[in-house]
Write a protein that holds these residues in place. Structure first.
Motif, short mmCIF file in Angstrom:
data_model
loop_
_atom_site.label_atom_id
_atom_site.label_comp_id
_atom_site.label_asym_id
_atom_site.label_seq_id
_atom_site.Cartn_x
_atom_site.Cartn_y
_atom_site.Cartn_z
N LEU A 1 0.84 -1.19 0.00
CA LEU A 1 0.00 0.00 0.00
C LEU A 1 0.88 1.24 0.00
CD1 LEU A 1 -2.57 -0.99 2.76
CD2 LEU A 1 -3.09 -0.70 0.33
N PRO A 2 0.49 2.28 -0.74
CA PRO A 2 1.24 3.54 -0.65
C PRO A 2 1.20 4.07 0.80
CG PRO A 2 -0.22 3.56 -2.55
CD PRO A 2 -0.57 2.34 -1.74
N ASP A 3 2.22 4.79 1.18
CA ASP A 3 2.35 5.25 2.56
C ASP A 3 1.11 5.98 3.08
OD1 ASP A 3 4.87 4.16 2.74
OD2 ASP A 3 5.91 6.05 2.34
N THR A 4 0.58 6.94 2.31
CA THR A 4 -0.54 7.73 2.82
C THR A 4 -1.80 6.89 2.99
OG1 THR A 4 -1.19 8.46 0.61
CG2 THR A 4 0.32 9.89 1.84
N ILE A 5 -1.95 5.84 2.23
CA ILE A 5 -3.12 4.96 2.36
C ILE A 5 -2.90 3.98 3.51
CG2 ILE A 5 -4.52 3.21 1.17
CD1 ILE A 5 -3.86 4.81 -1.45
N ARG A 6 -1.71 3.47 3.64
CA ARG A 6 -1.38 2.56 4.74
C ARG A 6 -1.54 3.26 6.09
NH1 ARG A 6 3.21 0.74 2.96
NH2 ARG A 6 4.47 2.26 4.03
N GLU A 7 -1.27 4.56 6.14
CA GLU A 7 -1.36 5.32 7.39
C GLU A 7 -2.72 5.23 8.06
OE1 GLU A 7 -0.42 9.41 6.65
OE2 GLU A 7 1.71 8.99 6.38
N ARG A 8 -3.77 5.08 7.29
CA ARG A 8 -5.12 5.05 7.87
C ARG A 8 -5.28 3.94 8.89
NH1 ARG A 8 -9.55 4.38 4.28
NH2 ARG A 8 -10.78 5.11 6.02
N TYR A 9 -4.54 2.86 8.73
CA TYR A 9 -4.63 1.75 9.67
C TYR A 9 -3.33 1.56 10.45
CZ TYR A 9 -9.27 0.33 8.38
OH TYR A 9 -10.64 0.30 8.20
N ALA A 10 -2.58 2.63 10.62
CA ALA A 10 -1.33 2.55 11.39
C ALA A 10 -1.58 2.08 12.81
CB ALA A 10 -0.62 3.90 11.39
N TRP A 11 -2.75 2.41 13.35
CA TRP A 11 -3.08 2.00 14.71
C TRP A 11 -3.11 0.48 14.86
CZ3 TRP A 11 -7.34 -1.06 14.88
CH2 TRP A 11 -8.24 -0.97 13.81
N ALA A 12 -3.31 -0.26 13.76
CA ALA A 12 -3.34 -1.72 13.81
C ALA A 12 -1.95 -2.32 13.91
CB ALA A 12 -4.06 -2.29 12.58
N GLN A 13 -0.93 -1.50 13.74
CA GLN A 13 0.47 -1.91 13.87
C GLN A 13 0.81 -3.17 13.08
OE1 GLN A 13 1.33 -1.99 18.06
NE2 GLN A 13 0.90 0.18 18.27
N GLY A 14 0.38 -3.19 11.81
CA GLY A 14 0.71 -4.31 10.94
C GLY A 14 -0.18 -5.53 11.11
N GLU A 15 -1.20 -5.43 11.92
CA GLU A 15 -2.10 -6.56 12.17
C GLU A 15 -3.43 -6.34 11.46
OE1 GLU A 15 -1.31 -9.37 13.71
OE2 GLU A 15 0.71 -8.61 14.06
N MET A 16 -3.38 -6.28 10.13
CA MET A 16 -4.58 -6.04 9.35
C MET A 16 -5.66 -7.10 9.63
SD MET A 16 -4.46 -3.39 7.26
CE MET A 16 -3.53 -2.35 8.35
N GLU A 17 -5.24 -8.34 9.75
CA GLU A 17 -6.20 -9.41 9.99
C GLU A 17 -6.95 -9.18 11.31
OE1 GLU A 17 -6.18 -14.22 10.61
OE2 GLU A 17 -4.72 -13.35 9.22
N GLY A 18 -6.23 -8.77 12.34
CA GLY A 18 -6.85 -8.48 13.62
C GLY A 18 -7.79 -7.29 13.57
#
Length: 112
Positions: free
Chosen positions: A81-98
């Motif tokens: 994901l581009p950085d600015t789009i990935r930022e939206r879920y930064a709070w998940a700390q890489g745990e997209m599945e969670g």
């Protein structure tokens, strides 16, 4: 912003947002009582037809990846994901599945 209408009433919406490093599909919504009539399909197809000349990214609800697959979206690892789009879920700390989301990408449509 794209919308589907029935009897002059908005019944579903979808948004395409331009970031500095990519296009993002988000904000797809149909009220519960209006689901199952193809309204989201109409809104998303309108969005894809208008914005599909660019690569698009999204965070899909995990159970809806098949729905978005019909529009050419493919599952990708989060790091693509581009950085600015990935930022939206930064709070998940890489745990997209969670977070119950799955990163997806739609390559641009072939020119006609």
């Amino acid at each position: 912003m794209f919308a589907a209408f029935s009897d002059n009433r908005v019944v579903s919406v979808a948004r395409c947002k331009r970031h500095t490093d990519g296009m993002e599909l988000d904000g797809v919504f149909t009220p519960d009582e209006l689901r199952g009539h193809g309204y989201a399909n109409a809104a998303v197809w309108g969005l894809v037809e208008a914005c599909g000349h660019d690569t698009m990214y999204m965070h899909s609800v995990a159970t809806l990846t098949g729905f978005y697959g019909h529009y050419g979206f493919l599952l990708i690892p989060e790091y693509e994901l581009p950085d600015t789009i990935r930022e939206r879920y930064a709070w998940a700390q890489g745990e997209m599945e969670g977070a119950n989301v799955a990163p997806m990408k739609r390559p641009p449509a072939d020119p006609i």
